[in-house]
Scaffold this active site. Structure first.
Site, PDB file in Angstrom:
ATOM      1  N   GLY A  34       0.767  -0.946  -0.001  1.00 49.05           N
ATOM      2  CA  GLY A  34       0.103  -0.137   0.729  1.00 49.05           C
ATOM      3  C   GLY A  34       0.628   1.525  -0.308  1.00 49.05           C
ATOM      4  N   CYS A  35       0.497   1.934   0.068  1.00 52.59           N
ATOM      5  CA  CYS A  35       1.345   4.122   0.597  1.00 52.59           C
ATOM      6  C   CYS A  35       2.439   3.128   1.605  1.00 52.59           C
ATOM      7  CB  CYS A  35      -0.002   4.440   1.305  1.00 52.59           C
ATOM      8  SG  CYS A  35       1.747   6.038   1.290  1.00 52.59           S
ATOM      9  N   PHE A  36       3.736   3.933   0.770  1.00 52.10           N
ATOM     10  CA  PHE A  36       5.116   3.693   1.144  1.00 52.10           C
ATOM     11  C   PHE A  36       5.037   4.368   2.703  1.00 52.10           C
ATOM     12  CE2 PHE A  36       6.214   6.023  -2.631  1.00 52.10           C
ATOM     13  CZ  PHE A  36       6.354   7.374  -1.907  1.00 52.10           C
ATOM     14  N   TRP A  37       4.012   5.427   2.589  1.00 51.45           N
ATOM     15  CA  TRP A  37       4.342   6.406   3.954  1.00 51.45           C
ATOM     16  C   TRP A  37       4.201   5.247   5.538  1.00 51.45           C
ATOM     17  CZ3 TRP A  37       0.068  10.490   2.369  1.00 51.45           C
ATOM     18  CH2 TRP A  37       1.030  11.144   0.950  1.00 51.45           C
ATOM     19  N   CYS A  38       2.940   4.047   5.463  1.00 52.36           N
ATOM     20  CA  CYS A  38       2.475   3.053   5.997  1.00 52.36           C
ATOM     21  C   CYS A  38       4.488   2.362   6.223  1.00 52.36           C
ATOM     22  CB  CYS A  38       1.088   2.643   5.669  1.00 52.36           C
ATOM     23  SG  CYS A  38       0.313   4.373   5.543  1.00 52.36           S
TER      24      CYS A  38
END
Length: 206
Positions: A34-38
């Site tokens: 998913g979102c790489f920030w997470c």
């Protein structure tokens, strides 16, 4: 003469120590969930991880931009390159954390983030990484760890392009933003609860 010899021995000791420090063995694995920030925010807090960089992997073009990857038509996935010390953590633990903090049963999406760029994926750089990934997925499916079958893809590593600077350490730099509080924070809290004994020990500023 004795003073000179002592000085030489001290300098040699310092040099040997520095060489040993420089030769600390490291390994790297690239994953997307998913979102790489997470994913970056989680692994930045795992003991043994030296660095977690957000970027793009899986496509064929050179130096893709966030805007290009966001179309979902490039073959790239938002990914995190994890550099770690195998004396302090290992692939098995990294994969266990990975499968704990994202939903590997969602095809080409994570929650409201939809598209192949958000696929659940492990990019293997060698046969050992591939085998370890296959084994843990088989174990989780056999144990019926999720209500649905895992759809995480295991793909050969083609390369990694580090994302734009504003994507790096996104959570740490934007904790008050809605996405951080509503999406990233719950994942971090779950990680900290399940792996409470494996958190990095942060130095106090006091």
């Amino acid at each position: 003469m004795r003073k000179l010899m002592c000085l030489i021995m001290i300098l040699l000791s310092i040099s040997i120590f520095a060489q040993k420090k420089d030769k600390v063995k490291t390994e790297t694995i690239t994953i997307g969930g998913g979102c790489f920030w997470c994913i970056e925010a989680v692994f930045d807090n795992l003991e043994g991880v030296i660095s977690a960089d957000s970027g793009y992997s899986g496509g064929d073009s050179l130096n893709p931009s966030y805007e290009e990857v966001s179309t979902g038509e490039t073959g790239f996935a938002e990914a995190v390159r994890i550099k770690y010390n195998p004396a302090k953590t290992n692939l098995d633990e990294i994969f266990k954390v990975f499968f704990t903090v994202h939903d590997p049963t969602q095809l080409n999406r994570q929650g409201a983030d939809i598209g192949s760029q958000y696929r659940s994926v492990i990019f293997y750089a060698n046969e050992q990484q591939k085998k370890t990934a296959q084994e843990i997925i088989q174990q989780l499916n056999k144990a019926v760890a999720y209500k649905s079958k895992i759809v995480t893809t295991i793909e050969p590593f083609k390369g990694f392009t580090k994302a734009e600077s504003y994507h790096q350490n996104y959570y740490e730099n934007n904790k008050t933003k809605g996405y951080c509080q509503l999406v990233i924070q719950p994942k971090l809290e779950k990680f900290e609860k399940v792996f409470k004994d494996r958190l990095k020990k942060r130095k106090s500023n006091l």
